[in-house]
Motif scaffolding. Structure first.
Motif, mmCIF file in Angstrom:
data_model
loop_
_atom_site.group_PDB
_atom_site.id
_atom_site.type_symbol
_atom_site.label_atom_id
_atom_site.label_comp_id
_atom_site.label_asym_id
_atom_site.label_seq_id
_atom_site.Cartn_x
_atom_site.Cartn_y
_atom_site.Cartn_z
ATOM 1 N N ILE A 1 0.858 -1.179 0.000
ATOM 2 C CA ILE A 1 0.000 0.000 0.000
ATOM 3 C C ILE A 1 0.893 1.227 0.000
ATOM 4 O O ILE A 1 1.790 1.348 0.843
ATOM 5 C CB ILE A 1 -0.938 0.002 1.214
ATOM 6 N N THR A 2 0.683 2.114 -0.944
ATOM 7 C CA THR A 2 1.503 3.314 -1.066
ATOM 8 C C THR A 2 0.777 4.491 -0.430
ATOM 9 O O THR A 2 -0.320 4.859 -0.854
ATOM 10 C CB THR A 2 1.800 3.637 -2.543
ATOM 11 N N GLY A 3 1.380 5.057 0.607
ATOM 12 C CA GLY A 3 0.840 6.244 1.259
ATOM 13 C C GLY A 3 1.805 7.403 1.078
ATOM 14 O O GLY A 3 3.021 7.206 1.071
ATOM 15 N N ILE A 4 1.277 8.602 0.930
ATOM 16 C CA ILE A 4 2.127 9.761 0.638
ATOM 17 C C ILE A 4 2.002 10.788 1.751
ATOM 18 O O ILE A 4 0.933 11.384 1.952
ATOM 19 C CB ILE A 4 1.761 10.385 -0.721
ATOM 20 N N TYR A 5 3.098 10.976 2.471
ATOM 21 C CA TYR A 5 3.167 11.952 3.560
ATOM 22 C C TYR A 5 3.689 13.273 3.002
ATOM 23 O O TYR A 5 4.683 13.304 2.258
ATOM 24 C CB TYR A 5 4.106 11.438 4.655
ATOM 25 N N HIS A 6 3.015 14.364 3.384
ATOM 26 C CA HIS A 6 3.416 15.693 2.919
ATOM 27 C C HIS A 6 3.657 16.613 4.113
ATOM 28 O O HIS A 6 2.885 16.602 5.076
ATOM 29 C CB HIS A 6 2.304 16.345 2.074
ATOM 30 N N ASP A 7 4.708 17.396 4.060
ATOM 31 C CA ASP A 7 4.833 18.565 4.925
ATOM 32 C C ASP A 7 5.597 19.637 4.157
ATOM 33 O O ASP A 7 5.905 19.455 2.968
ATOM 34 C CB ASP A 7 5.480 18.229 6.280
ATOM 35 N N SER A 8 5.903 20.726 4.796
ATOM 36 C CA SER A 8 6.504 21.852 4.074
ATOM 37 C C SER A 8 7.907 21.556 3.573
ATOM 38 O O SER A 8 8.387 22.204 2.631
ATOM 39 C CB SER A 8 6.538 23.095 4.970
ATOM 40 N N GLY A 9 8.573 20.563 4.184
ATOM 41 C CA GLY A 9 9.957 20.292 3.789
ATOM 42 C C GLY A 9 10.180 18.970 3.092
ATOM 43 O O GLY A 9 11.289 18.674 2.653
ATOM 44 N N SER A 10 9.114 18.151 2.978
ATOM 45 C CA SER A 10 9.354 16.823 2.411
ATOM 46 C C SER A 10 8.072 16.195 1.886
ATOM 47 O O SER A 10 6.969 16.581 2.249
ATOM 48 C CB SER A 10 9.965 15.891 3.468
ATOM 49 N N GLN A 11 8.283 15.230 1.008
ATOM 50 C CA GLN A 11 7.212 14.322 0.587
ATOM 51 C C GLN A 11 7.786 12.912 0.674
ATOM 52 O O GLN A 11 8.759 12.586 -0.005
ATOM 53 C CB GLN A 11 6.748 14.616 -0.836
ATOM 54 N N ILE A 12 7.205 12.107 1.553
ATOM 55 C CA ILE A 12 7.691 10.749 1.788
ATOM 56 C C ILE A 12 6.685 9.769 1.204
ATOM 57 O O ILE A 12 5.542 9.695 1.657
ATOM 58 C CB ILE A 12 7.884 10.476 3.288
ATOM 59 N N VAL A 13 7.103 9.047 0.162
ATOM 60 C CA VAL A 13 6.238 8.052 -0.471
ATOM 61 C C VAL A 13 6.504 6.728 0.244
ATOM 62 O O VAL A 13 7.547 6.098 0.060
ATOM 63 C CB VAL A 13 6.520 7.948 -1.980
ATOM 64 N N ILE A 14 5.558 6.321 1.089
ATOM 65 C CA ILE A 14 5.741 5.184 1.985
ATOM 66 C C ILE A 14 5.170 3.920 1.355
ATOM 67 O O ILE A 14 4.024 3.905 0.906
ATOM 68 C CB ILE A 14 5.065 5.446 3.338
ATOM 69 N N LEU A 15 5.967 2.864 1.344
ATOM 70 C CA LEU A 15 5.533 1.561 0.848
ATOM 71 C C LEU A 15 5.300 0.655 2.056
ATOM 72 O O LEU A 15 6.240 0.205 2.707
ATOM 73 C CB LEU A 15 6.598 0.954 -0.074
ATOM 74 N N ASP A 16 4.031 0.453 2.392
ATOM 75 C CA ASP A 16 3.658 -0.427 3.506
ATOM 76 C C ASP A 16 3.591 -1.843 2.964
ATOM 77 O O ASP A 16 2.798 -2.148 2.070
ATOM 78 C CB ASP A 16 2.303 0.021 4.068
#
Length: 305
Positions: A47-62
């Motif tokens: 499952i691919t989840g995408i975390y966003h904040d002002s300094g990063s985008q983390i594409v998480i592979l669960d």
């Protein structure tokens, strides 16, 4: 030109079944994306989840939990994890803390690092999850032991359940990501389609509502997903799905006396599906028997494994 302060990349969460990978993903996104149940091996697909904040985008592979394969389904799940390790830029290995004499499962931690994480050649962080279960002194000792034994880039102790040190984990991940601009718009939480999550919701309800081997012997297939009555502003989404089981006795349990259990399953799933889609749904669930589907590679492939 000054270097970008933004970072982006793919991060694989790996660990044993019930290590808390899906709960951690949901905590990071502040949104229920991955289904979570007390039973192990709930997650079967990446499952691919995408975390966003002002300094990063983390594409998480669960990823599915790492376990000893006993049938073709398990082998397919492990291959999904291997593929995720090849695709990612960084690995977060989740090792759960536990009460008792041994603060974490040392034998599994060694297997995870030596057979899965290190052979990938990717940089890695270790997150000791479920840190809320043990005293702070135990957590500190475990972090030191992990660092001395396995030499990750960093070790942190988190609690996906209560949110402890989640910001610290993000701060450790951010500088290790390779890209300086986002891959996805900031309103996207996942790359998976809606119908994928509909199937996962139904599967979660099966895990929660049925005991013994039933959840493990079932698969959910979305057969039809479409709007009906397009000229009617009150139109409902039409979703037809099949719950696949291996034996007639399992079908009888899923359906229940007079269809009561299947009706209860449909009501619970429909409520959450409507919350997910933010629109009314007409949900039909059928139960089909496919003997030994977990052992048949052609069926597994057709189910997306």
């Amino acid at each position: 030109m000054e270097p970008s302060s933004f970072s982006c990349g793919h991060v694989a969460f790996v660990g044993a079944p019930n290590a808390g990978k899906s709960t951690l993903l949901n905590r990071l996104l502040d949104h229920k994306l991955s289904i979570v149940t007390p039973k192990p091996q709930t997650t079967r697909k990446k499952i691919t989840g995408i975390y966003h904040d002002s300094g990063s985008q983390i594409v998480i592979l669960d990823t599915p939990g790492i376990m000893e394969p006993k049938q073709s389904l398990h082998e397919s799940m492990l291959e999904i994890t291997r593929r995720s390790l090849r695709e990612c830029d960084l690995i977060v290995g989740l090792i759960p803390m536990q009460k008792g004499e041994e603060p974490f499962d040392r034998a599994f931690a060694t297997e995870l690092l030596d057979l899965w994480i290190r052979p990938s050649g990717k940089p890695f962080i270790i997150a000791l999850n479920k840190a809320d279960l043990v005293p702070e002194s135990t957590v500190s000792d475990a972090k030191n032991e992990i660092m001395e034994t396995f030499r990750p880039i960093a070790v942190t102790a988190v609690s996906a359940l209560d949110g402890r040190n989640i910001d610290e984990l993000v701060d450790l991940i951010r500088p290790l990501l390779p890209l300086d601009e986002p891959l996805w718009p900031d309103d996207i939480l996942s790359t998976e389609p809606e119908r994928f999550f509909v199937g996962e919701i139904i599967r979660e309800k099966i895990f929660l509502m049925y005991g013994r081997e039933i959840p493990y012997s079932t698969e959910v297939v979305i057969d039809e997903f479409k709007e009906q009555h397009e000229n009617d502003p009150r139109r409902k989404e039409l979703i037809r799905c099949s719950v696949i089981v291996e034996r007639n006795s399992q079908k009888q349990i899923i359906v229940g006396a007079g269809g009561a259990a299947l009706k209860k399953l449909g009501q619970a799933a429909r409520k959450e599906i409507e919350e997910l889609l933010d629109r009314p749904v007409y949900l039909e669930i059928f139960v089909k028997i496919r003997p030994d589907w977990r052992k048949k590679k052609n069926l597994l492939k057709s189910y997306g494994y």
